[in-house]
Design an enzyme around this catalytic site. Structure first.
Site, PDB file in Angstrom:
ATOM      1  N   TRP A  12       0.831  -1.204   0.000  1.00  0.00           N
ATOM      2  CA  TRP A  12       0.000   0.000   0.000  1.00  0.00           C
ATOM      3  C   TRP A  12       0.866   1.255   0.000  1.00  0.00           C
ATOM      4  O   TRP A  12       0.609   2.214  -0.727  1.00  0.00           O
ATOM      5  CB  TRP A  12      -0.946  -0.027   1.191  1.00  0.00           C
ATOM      6  CG  TRP A  12      -2.031   1.016   1.240  1.00  0.00           C
ATOM      7  CD1 TRP A  12      -2.509   1.619   2.367  1.00  0.00           C
ATOM      8  CD2 TRP A  12      -2.809   1.543   0.149  1.00  0.00           C
ATOM      9  NE1 TRP A  12      -3.527   2.490   2.039  1.00  0.00           N
ATOM     10  CE2 TRP A  12      -3.729   2.468   0.686  1.00  0.00           C
ATOM     11  CE3 TRP A  12      -2.805   1.336  -1.222  1.00  0.00           C
ATOM     12  CZ2 TRP A  12      -4.638   3.180  -0.094  1.00  0.00           C
ATOM     13  CZ3 TRP A  12      -3.708   2.055  -2.008  1.00  0.00           C
ATOM     14  CH2 TRP A  12      -4.599   2.956  -1.449  1.00  0.00           C
ATOM     15  N   ALA A 137      -4.123  -2.143  -3.120  1.00  0.00           N
ATOM     16  CA  ALA A 137      -2.867  -1.624  -3.653  1.00  0.00           C
ATOM     17  C   ALA A 137      -2.624  -2.117  -5.083  1.00  0.00           C
ATOM     18  O   ALA A 137      -2.131  -1.371  -5.937  1.00  0.00           O
ATOM     19  CB  ALA A 137      -1.715  -2.050  -2.755  1.00  0.00           C
ATOM     20  N   LYS A 188     -13.764  -3.909   9.295  1.00  0.00           N
ATOM     21  CA  LYS A 188     -14.133  -4.640   8.071  1.00  0.00           C
ATOM     22  C   LYS A 188     -13.209  -5.828   7.859  1.00  0.00           C
ATOM     23  O   LYS A 188     -13.593  -6.831   7.241  1.00  0.00           O
ATOM     24  CB  LYS A 188     -14.131  -3.707   6.872  1.00  0.00           C
ATOM     25  CG  LYS A 188     -12.817  -2.971   6.596  1.00  0.00           C
ATOM     26  CD  LYS A 188     -11.905  -3.700   5.655  1.00  0.00           C
ATOM     27  CE  LYS A 188     -10.634  -2.908   5.413  1.00  0.00           C
ATOM     28  NZ  LYS A 188      -9.697  -3.575   4.497  1.00  0.00           N
ATOM     29  N   SER A 251      -7.754  -9.348  -1.134  1.00  0.00           N
ATOM     30  CA  SER A 251      -7.848  -9.182   0.310  1.00  0.00           C
ATOM     31  C   SER A 251      -7.122 -10.304   1.040  1.00  0.00           C
ATOM     32  O   SER A 251      -7.516 -11.466   0.975  1.00  0.00           O
ATOM     33  CB  SER A 251      -9.320  -9.149   0.748  1.00  0.00           C
ATOM     34  OG  SER A 251      -9.425  -9.297   2.150  1.00  0.00           O
ATOM     35  N   ASN A 253      -7.165 -10.725   4.184  1.00  0.00           N
ATOM     36  CA  ASN A 253      -8.050 -11.204   5.244  1.00  0.00           C
ATOM     37  C   ASN A 253      -9.015 -12.253   4.700  1.00  0.00           C
ATOM     38  O   ASN A 253      -9.232 -13.293   5.320  1.00  0.00           O
ATOM     39  CB  ASN A 253      -8.820 -10.028   5.847  1.00  0.00           C
ATOM     40  CG  ASN A 253      -7.923  -9.084   6.608  1.00  0.00           C
ATOM     41  OD1 ASN A 253      -7.549  -9.322   7.736  1.00  0.00           O
ATOM     42  ND2 ASN A 253      -7.552  -7.977   5.966  1.00  0.00           N
TER      43      ASN A 253
END
Length: 336
Positions: A12, A137, A188, A251, A253
């Site tokens: 990022w 990113a 989130k 993602s 996560n």
């Protein structure tokens, strides 16, 4: 043209360094890892964004003094667990009124503080702000259209950040609700772990939609109790960031959740993803905050059970489905 220091060289931080450079700013990137700095100086590449070519005149350094001195803006892009120790090292080089924009997401487990609160505590001389929203990113580095929100204490600072970051493919809105932006961006990741676990179990779109919608209910319930504004959770750093994190394979996560749903332990999943899984660190903090503010967060509770207490993912989903009957929104009146 502004002079900008990027504190942190993860994917990022590097994507934003490229964006800001393309906006005709002078960019210096700092990393705590000398080997990483040497690699970027030599190859003009970053291992997590292999297609991105880093300009010859972008500066890379492992000296915080060099990265911070004389800068118009600092962007902190280190993982949440490193924000406090990094801020402590930044303090000697931080001038009064220095604009510091936090782009990391998370909550400190021991203090339950947001990252901007940590920065304000460790850098009391700085003008701390945040930038958040649905923004992988990988996509920003390719110039794909993206929108974010800049949160600051004053309109002047928020609009300054907006002007520095915004271009034809990166649209920035402004907001005074730093607290709400940070809560949405942090929690989130916990819901995205749950969404990934459901994917790993082989569940479908119905399950994903349920987790997203009930997840934003939990996030906004806690966020407003902590002083955030409900409108923020309906926006980019709330439902927007939640959707992209629950739905995308970018993602980390969600990817970690998929592995857990397939039977791997939290440690095995984190090792396979090979990046910091912020939701793991935020899950305990979210649960502690729910108890502190007396807010019901059943998805967060079950994620913690799976991550830390050995509960099977399928049993967690079953317990979510079999909770006591309830109304969807207690604010809506009945006609009779």
């Amino acid at each position: 043209m502004a002079k900008i220091g990027i504190i942190g060289s993860g994917s990022w931080g590097i994507a934003l360094a490229s964006l800001l450079y393309n906006n005709r700013n002078e960019v210096t990137v700092w990393s705590a890892l000398p080997d990483e700095i040497a690699e970027m100086k030599t190859t003009r590449r970053h291992h997590t964004l292999p297609e991105l070519v880093l300009p010859d005149d972008m500066i890379f350094t492992d000296s915080l003094k060099e990265a911070m001195t004389g800068q118009d803006m600092l962007v902190t892009a280190v993982p949440s667990i490193y924000v406090r120790p990094t801020a402590q090292k930044m303090r000697p080089f931080c001038r009064y009124g220095q604009v510091v924009v936090n782009v990391a997401k998370g909550i400190e487990e021991t203090t339950l503080m947001t990252l901007s609160e940590i920065l304000e505590e460790e850098l009391p001389m700085a003008d701390v702000a945040v930038l958040s929203g649905p923004s992988h990113a990988e996509e920003v580095s390719k110039g794909l259209p993206t929108t974010c929100v800049a949160g600051a204490r004053t309109r002047k600072t928020a609009e300054y950040i907006q002007g520095i970051f915004m271009n034809e493919v990166f649209r920035v809105y402004t907001s005074p609700d730093i607290q709400g932006i940070e809560i949405g961006g942090s929690l989130k990741n916990v819901i995205a772990l749950a969404a990934g676990i459901a994917d790993g179990l082989g569940y479908g779109d119905n399950t994903k939609a349920a987790l997203i919608t009930r997840g934003i209910t939990e996030i906004s319930r806690l966020g407003t109790a902590m002083g955030g504004k409900f409108q923020t959770f309906c926006g980019l750093s709330g439902i927007g960031d939640l959707i992209v994190t629950c739905a995308s394979m970018h993602s980390r996560n969600r990817r970690a959740g998929i592995l857990i749903g397939q039977g791997k332990t939290m440690e095995e999943a984190a090792q396979e993803v090979k990046m910091v899984v912020e939701g793991v660190y935020s899950a305990k903090a979210a649960l502690a905050l729910s108890k502190k503010y007396d807010v019901s967060m059943p998805i967060v509770e079950q994620v913690n059970e799976v991550l830390f207490n050995g509960k099977s993912a399928s049993d967690a989903v079953k317990d979510l489905m079999l909770r006591d009957k309830t109304i969807e929104s207690s604010d809506l009146p009945w006609e009779k």
